[in-house]
Design a protein around this motif. Structure first.
Motif, PDB file in Angstrom:
ATOM      1  N   ARG A  22       0.822  -1.215   0.000  1.00 11.73           N
ATOM      2  CA  ARG A  22       0.000   0.000   0.000  1.00 11.73           C
ATOM      3  C   ARG A  22       0.854   1.262   0.000  1.00 11.73           C
ATOM      4  O   ARG A  22       0.511   2.250  -0.638  1.00 11.73           O
ATOM      5  CB  ARG A  22      -0.924  -0.009   1.216  1.00 11.73           C
ATOM      6  N   LYS A  23       1.956   1.234   0.735  1.00 11.08           N
ATOM      7  CA  LYS A  23       2.839   2.393   0.812  1.00 11.08           C
ATOM      8  C   LYS A  23       4.294   1.924   0.811  1.00 11.08           C
ATOM      9  O   LYS A  23       4.596   0.810   1.222  1.00 11.08           O
ATOM     10  CB  LYS A  23       2.557   3.210   2.069  1.00 11.08           C
ATOM     11  N   ALA A  24       5.169   2.797   0.372  1.00 11.08           N
ATOM     12  CA  ALA A  24       6.591   2.470   0.287  1.00 11.08           C
ATOM     13  C   ALA A  24       7.147   2.084   1.650  1.00 11.08           C
ATOM     14  O   ALA A  24       6.963   2.801   2.632  1.00 11.08           O
ATOM     15  CB  ALA A  24       7.365   3.657  -0.266  1.00 11.08           C
ATOM     16  N   GLU A  26       6.277  -0.066   3.802  1.00  9.99           N
ATOM     17  CA  GLU A  26       5.364  -0.606   4.817  1.00  9.99           C
ATOM     18  C   GLU A  26       5.088  -2.082   4.537  1.00  9.99           C
ATOM     19  O   GLU A  26       5.151  -2.538   3.395  1.00  9.99           O
ATOM     20  CB  GLU A  26       4.052   0.176   4.830  1.00  9.99           C
ATOM     21  N   TRP A  60      10.200  -1.548  -3.540  1.00 11.18           N
ATOM     22  CA  TRP A  60       9.225  -1.452  -2.447  1.00 11.18           C
ATOM     23  C   TRP A  60       9.577  -0.298  -1.514  1.00 11.18           C
ATOM     24  O   TRP A  60       8.701   0.387  -0.984  1.00 11.18           O
ATOM     25  CB  TRP A  60       9.200  -2.788  -1.694  1.00 11.18           C
ATOM     26  N   LYS A  61      10.855  -0.031  -1.348  1.00 10.06           N
ATOM     27  CA  LYS A  61      11.308   1.059  -0.483  1.00 10.06           C
ATOM     28  C   LYS A  61      11.223   2.420  -1.158  1.00 10.06           C
ATOM     29  O   LYS A  61      11.279   3.449  -0.490  1.00 10.06           O
ATOM     30  CB  LYS A  61      12.765   0.821  -0.054  1.00 10.06           C
ATOM     31  N   SER A  63      10.138   5.723  -2.474  1.00  8.11           N
ATOM     32  CA  SER A  63       9.014   6.598  -2.121  1.00  8.11           C
ATOM     33  C   SER A  63       8.826   7.774  -3.064  1.00  8.11           C
ATOM     34  O   SER A  63       7.876   8.542  -2.928  1.00  8.11           O
ATOM     35  CB  SER A  63       9.201   7.134  -0.688  1.00  8.11           C
ATOM     36  N   ALA A  68       7.904   4.777  -8.105  1.00  7.33           N
ATOM     37  CA  ALA A  68       7.181   4.727  -6.831  1.00  7.33           C
ATOM     38  C   ALA A  68       5.681   4.799  -7.081  1.00  7.33           C
ATOM     39  O   ALA A  68       5.060   5.866  -7.008  1.00  7.33           O
ATOM     40  CB  ALA A  68       7.635   5.863  -5.928  1.00  7.33           C
ATOM     41  N   PHE A  70       1.991   3.142  -6.053  1.00  9.17           N
ATOM     42  CA  PHE A  70       1.276   2.331  -5.056  1.00  9.17           C
ATOM     43  C   PHE A  70      -0.217   2.630  -5.150  1.00  9.17           C
ATOM     44  O   PHE A  70      -0.603   3.719  -5.594  1.00  9.17           O
ATOM     45  CB  PHE A  70       1.797   2.641  -3.645  1.00  9.17           C
ATOM     46  N   PRO A  71      -1.083   1.672  -4.731  1.00 11.75           N
ATOM     47  CA  PRO A  71      -0.767   0.314  -4.257  1.00 11.75           C
ATOM     48  C   PRO A  71      -0.296  -0.577  -5.407  1.00 11.75           C
ATOM     49  O   PRO A  71      -0.677  -0.368  -6.555  1.00 11.75           O
ATOM     50  CB  PRO A  71      -2.101  -0.160  -3.695  1.00 11.75           C
TER      51      PRO A  71
END
Length: 387
Positions: A22-24, A26, A60-61, A63, A68, A70-71
């Motif tokens: 859902r978020k970078a 997380e 995934w990291k 942001s 970047a 998401f989701p």
């Protein structure tokens, strides 16, 4: 394995579980999602197992920037069964065992027909968040909101939709957990040695970074008959692991004293390694790898993906003296023609794939796989969808 996949769902949306980012940075969330049926030129695959690659963690990291998005459903090393196919797909059918791969191979464009590279002009590699042909997503969450794709695969889902140019059919007797290892990291390392560097018997090799890709480079160098295979890594535990893949010598930069890594390698190889492989993805390490190569004819292969945008500075005089530097994606292999060859090497007990698998978890425990990789405790963690 026995290939079983019902075609009752063909042409209809499928509801299934997926690990959604859902978020970078997380933790991934196990959600029920809806997967649309494949459109023309596409294949819907029931994923049996997938593995975690460092590229998944890197993106995934992330942001900020175009990557970047998401989701998103990450994952790009996997194997599964064809559930259904869209129009114009004749290469595979329902029930076939397949490997989805991020490297496209349409077989029609100029590059796919050429032996000079493994690029695909029709579907070039990019950090797209949708399908290659129309840019749209095939995933929706329980609220009807879109979830985006990753590397044309998105295998952290019980079902995914992949373009036929990113699908490779394999022998149903091939072990499914070993099959997913051929989707990215291991193949990249093996190809960097065989296809790109063309390491010959008796040569010296230095590998910077002993993750799964670096160890695959070692495995490839071992198969090619290299006489000395030097591993460079900050984790001292990697030497014992590396021995299983052919590493003969180990350098830990943090304990090398006043001498640089390149100095040590030059002393160990009488002037520099014949072949150096950078498997970390840092410009500074790329520089070290290049400086460690033999002055007159050393070849440095960049395998790691530099995500920080740091430029690489090389003295032109070093190039004039005979050194060379080259990069590669997917080890230079063409998925549809080369992956079956690698699979056959494993079946003939020439290639060691089993030793890359360090852990296994269920889909609901996927965040444990991320933590193991983050801590440097795993090579490849197999994530089973139903086990």
């Amino acid at each position: 394995m026995e290939a079983k996949c019902s075609s009752d769902s063909a042409g209809k949306p499928i509801r299934c579980r997926a690990a959604v980012a859902r978020k970078a940075g997380e933790a991934l969330v196990i959600e029920e999602i809806e997967v649309s049926p494949p459109k023309a030129g596409e294949v819907r695959i029931k994923i049996i197992c997938t593995s975690l690659c460092h590229s998944d963690v890197t993106l995934w990291k992330l942001s900020a920037g175009p990557g970047a998005v998401f989701p998103r459903i990450f994952g790009h090393e996997a194997a599964g069964i064809v559930e259904s196919v869209g129009e114009e797909v004749e290469e595979v059918k329902t029930g076939d065992i397949v490997i989805p791969v991020f490297q496209s191979n349409c077989g029609e464009c100029r590059d796919c027909k050429s032996q000079k590279s493994n690029a695909c002009t029709k579907f070039p590699l990019q950090l797209s968040s949708g399908m290659p042909r129309d840019g749209t997503t095939r995933f929706m969450d329980s609220n009807g909101q879109p979830i985006y794709h990753f590397f044309s695969v998105s295998s952290f889902s019980e079902y995914t939709v992949v373009d036929i140019s990113n699908v490779v059919k394999i022998d149903p007797d091939f072990p499914i957990d070993k099959a997913c290892l051929l989707s990215c990291g291991v193949t990249t390392g093996l190809g960097a040695v065989e296809k790109i560097a063309q390491v010959e018997e008796g040569s010296t090799v230095a590998i910077f970074g002993l993750g799964a890709v670096g160890l695959a480079v070692a495995e490839g160098a071992r198969l090619q008959g290299a006489s000395k295979i030097i591993g460079v890594d900050l984790n001292p535990a990697k030497f014992e692991i590396g021995k299983k893949f052919g590493i003969t010598d180990f350098i830990n930069p943090s304990t090398s004293g006043e001498k640089s890594v390149s100095q040590i390698i030059k002393e160990m190889t009488d002037g520099g390694a014949d072949y150096c492989f950078e498997c970390v993805g840092l410009a500074s390490v790329m520089q070290d790898a290049f400086n460690s190569s033999r002055l007159s004819c050393g070849k440095t292969v960049l395998v790691g993906m530099e995500m920080h945008g740091t430029p690489l500075s090389i003295n032109s005089y070093d190039i004039l003296k005979g050194r060379s530097l080259i990069g590669c994606i997917f080890g230079g292999f063409k998925p549809k023609s080369d992956l079956p060859i690698l699979a056959d090497k494993y079946l003939q007990k020439m290639l060691q794939l089993d030793k890359f698998i360090s852990h296994e978890v269920k889909l609901e425990d996927i965040n444990e796989a991320f933590e193991l990789l983050h801590q440097g405790k795993s090579l490849r963690c197999i994530i089973w969808m139903h086990k």
